[in-house]
Design an enzyme around this catalytic site. Structure first.
Site, PDB file in Angstrom:
ATOM      1  N   CYS A 109       0.868  -1.184   0.000  1.00  0.00           N
ATOM      2  CA  CYS A 109       0.000   0.000   0.000  1.00  0.00           C
ATOM      3  C   CYS A 109       0.903   1.232   0.000  1.00  0.00           C
ATOM      4  CB  CYS A 109      -0.888  -0.028   1.240  1.00  0.00           C
ATOM      5  SG  CYS A 109      -1.919   1.430   1.400  1.00  0.00           S
ATOM      6  N   CYS A 123     -10.171   9.249   9.455  1.00  0.00           N
ATOM      7  CA  CYS A 123      -8.853   8.901   8.930  1.00  0.00           C
ATOM      8  C   CYS A 123      -7.751   9.734   9.586  1.00  0.00           C
ATOM      9  CB  CYS A 123      -8.850   9.118   7.416  1.00  0.00           C
ATOM     10  SG  CYS A 123      -7.219   8.943   6.688  1.00  0.00           S
ATOM     11  N   GLY A 168      -2.973  10.309   1.296  1.00  0.00           N
ATOM     12  CA  GLY A 168      -3.311  11.228   0.208  1.00  0.00           C
ATOM     13  C   GLY A 168      -4.403  10.750  -0.728  1.00  0.00           C
ATOM     14  N   SER A 200      -7.156   4.186  -5.578  1.00  0.00           N
ATOM     15  CA  SER A 200      -8.319   4.435  -4.735  1.00  0.00           C
ATOM     16  C   SER A 200      -8.619   5.930  -4.706  1.00  0.00           C
ATOM     17  CB  SER A 200      -7.970   3.948  -3.323  1.00  0.00           C
ATOM     18  OG  SER A 200      -8.879   4.436  -2.403  1.00  0.00           O
ATOM     19  N   HIS A 224     -18.048   4.644   1.975  1.00  0.00           N
ATOM     20  CA  HIS A 224     -18.216   4.758   3.424  1.00  0.00           C
ATOM     21  C   HIS A 224     -19.604   5.187   3.917  1.00  0.00           C
ATOM     22  CE1 HIS A 224     -14.032   3.908   3.492  1.00  0.00           C
ATOM     23  NE2 HIS A 224     -13.649   5.084   3.060  1.00  0.00           N
ATOM     24  N   ASN A 298     -10.284   1.163  12.392  1.00  0.00           N
ATOM     25  CA  ASN A 298      -9.064   1.126  13.209  1.00  0.00           C
ATOM     26  C   ASN A 298      -8.943   2.429  13.978  1.00  0.00           C
ATOM     27  OD1 ASN A 298      -8.087  -1.401  11.974  1.00  0.00           O
ATOM     28  ND2 ASN A 298      -8.038  -0.136  10.131  1.00  0.00           N
TER      29      ASN A 298
HETATM   30  S1  SF4 Z   1      -8.728  10.947   1.178  1.00  0.00           S
HETATM   31 FE1  SF4 Z   1      -7.848   9.070   2.049  1.00  0.00          FE
HETATM   32  S2  SF4 Z   1      -5.956   9.780   3.059  1.00  0.00           S
HETATM   33 FE2  SF4 Z   1      -7.193  11.614   2.667  1.00  0.00          FE
HETATM   34  S3  SF4 Z   1      -8.330  11.938   4.584  1.00  0.00           S
HETATM   35 FE3  SF4 Z   1      -9.673  10.728   3.204  1.00  0.00          FE
HETATM   36  S4  SF4 Z   1      -9.274   8.570   3.725  1.00  0.00           S
HETATM   37 FE4  SF4 Z   1      -7.598   9.798   4.586  1.00  0.00          FE
END
Ligand code: SF4
Length: 352
Positions: A109, A123, A168, A200, A224, A298
């Site tokens: 990853c 996050c 990112g 992603s 999500h 997590n």
């Molecule tokens: S885009 Fe990805 S890295 Fe950026 S805050 Fe959202 S989940 Fe986290």
């Protein structure tokens, strides 16, 4: 001043051989491919072993090109075998990348930015302001460094899959991600097929069509939530790109790339894990070819959310499966080393 090998693409490298190292034009194409193939297949530390290259050219290359790569400054190994590397870039900024070995495959990853602008509430990376976009060489170098650490230079790759799901938003660093994927997939380069790479996005809808035409890897959409109301609560980007628009662009992506899109769905207790949410998700999934990964949340210091209980995740998954779609519950990996999904963060800060 020495040029860094990893800043070239193969065409600019061929020009460099002709213009700077006086390689004959007729030979330059063959030589550039030979060197390219060697570095990406055998590793950057062994260039002096490229004995099929005339010694004079080999010496010129060693003196005029640097093969410097970022340095690993810490390695953490989880009890489940996951490895997280903290990497110091040549400009001293830091990123993390994570190796996740499983029974049938092993995934690396990697990150596309230092920090992130999107501030998804669940996050940890989102709590670090954007420091910079990674150059394509810095994206590719994460793979090179991991391969060097794992001595992964045989035909049978130890790192079988690559996901751009680290720090990112890849589509906010679109050009560098595109160039990096070129090198990752190139048969002369790292030779990962398009079906071994996943990019992603948190839902930068207006970039999805470009990515379908120009990148063409598997796509993962960090969804999500099954509706705008909940999604806006946990992902501020949804104020800009609504679910309806994402669905439209995902339809387009799958019509071009002809693969299912993976929906990522982190399960937050009492937020997005009700059975009503599962039913809404089923309706959304009916609109384009897709499958869903249900991800255990997590925790990280200071976060307000709690993970959904395992039995509630299973009930949620059942509703989706009963409707005929694939729902996979993703076990958390590397949680004890803060290497799991949504836990990455470094101390780098934007210079004033
Ligand atoms: S885009 Fe990805 S890295 Fe950026 S805050 Fe959202 S989940 Fe986290």
């Amino acid at each position: 001043m020495q040029k860094n090998f990893f800043h070239f693409n193969i065409e600019s490298f061929r020009h460099f051989l002709i213009n700077d190292l006086s390689v004959d034009e007729k030979q330059a194409s063959m030589r550039s491919k030979q060197i390219w193939d060697f570095v990406y297949k055998k590793g950057y530390s062994k260039i002096a072993d490229l004995t099929t290259l005339p010694i004079e050219l080999r010496n010129k290359i060693i003196s005029s090109i640097s093969f410097d790569v970022p340095k690993i400054i810490s390695t953490q190994v989880s009890t489940d075998g996951t490895i997280k590397w903290l990497i110091r870039l040549l400009d001293n900024n830091e990123v993390e990348c994570v190796f996740i070995p499983e029974k049938t495959r092993a995934t690396l990853c990697i990150s596309s930015q230092v920090g992130c602008t999107l501030n998804c509430r669940f996050c940890h990376t989102g709590t670090q302001r954007l420091v910079k976009n990674l150059h394509f060489s810095e994206i590719v170098n994460q793979v090179m460094i991991a391969k060097e650490q794992l001595n992964d230079w045989d035909e049978q790759k130890k790192i079988s899959n690559i996901v751009l799901m680290g720090m990112g938003e890849p589509f906010y660093n679109y050009e560098n991600v595109k160039f990096a994927v070129e090198i990752l997939k190139d048969k002369l380069g790292l030779s990962y097929g398009l079906k071994k790479i996943t990019v992603s996005t948190a839902g930068i809808a207006n970039k999805i069509p470009d990515a379908a035409r120009e990148i063409g890897t598997y796509l993962a959409l960090s969804l999500h939530a099954p509706n705008d109301e909940i999604r806006e609560l946990i992902m501020p980007i949804n104020k800009k790109f609504k679910i309806k628009e994402l669905v439209q662009q995902c339809k387009y992506y799958s019509s071009i790339v002809k693969e299912k899109i993976t929906l990522e769905y982190v399960m937050l207790r009492g937020i997005n894990d009700s059975l009503e949410c599962a039913k809404q998700l089923v309706k959304l999934m009916a609109q384009f070819p897709c499958k869903v990964n249900l991800i255990e949340f997590n925790r990280w210091p200071g976060v307000q959310y709690l993970p959904t209980e395992r039995q509630d995740m299973e009930k949620f998954a059942k509703i989706i499966e009963n409707a005929g779609y694939i729902a996979t519950i993703r076990r958390s990996r590397g949680q004890d080393i803060f290497g799991a999904c949504g836990q990455l963060r470094t101390e780098s800060q934007k210079k004033k």
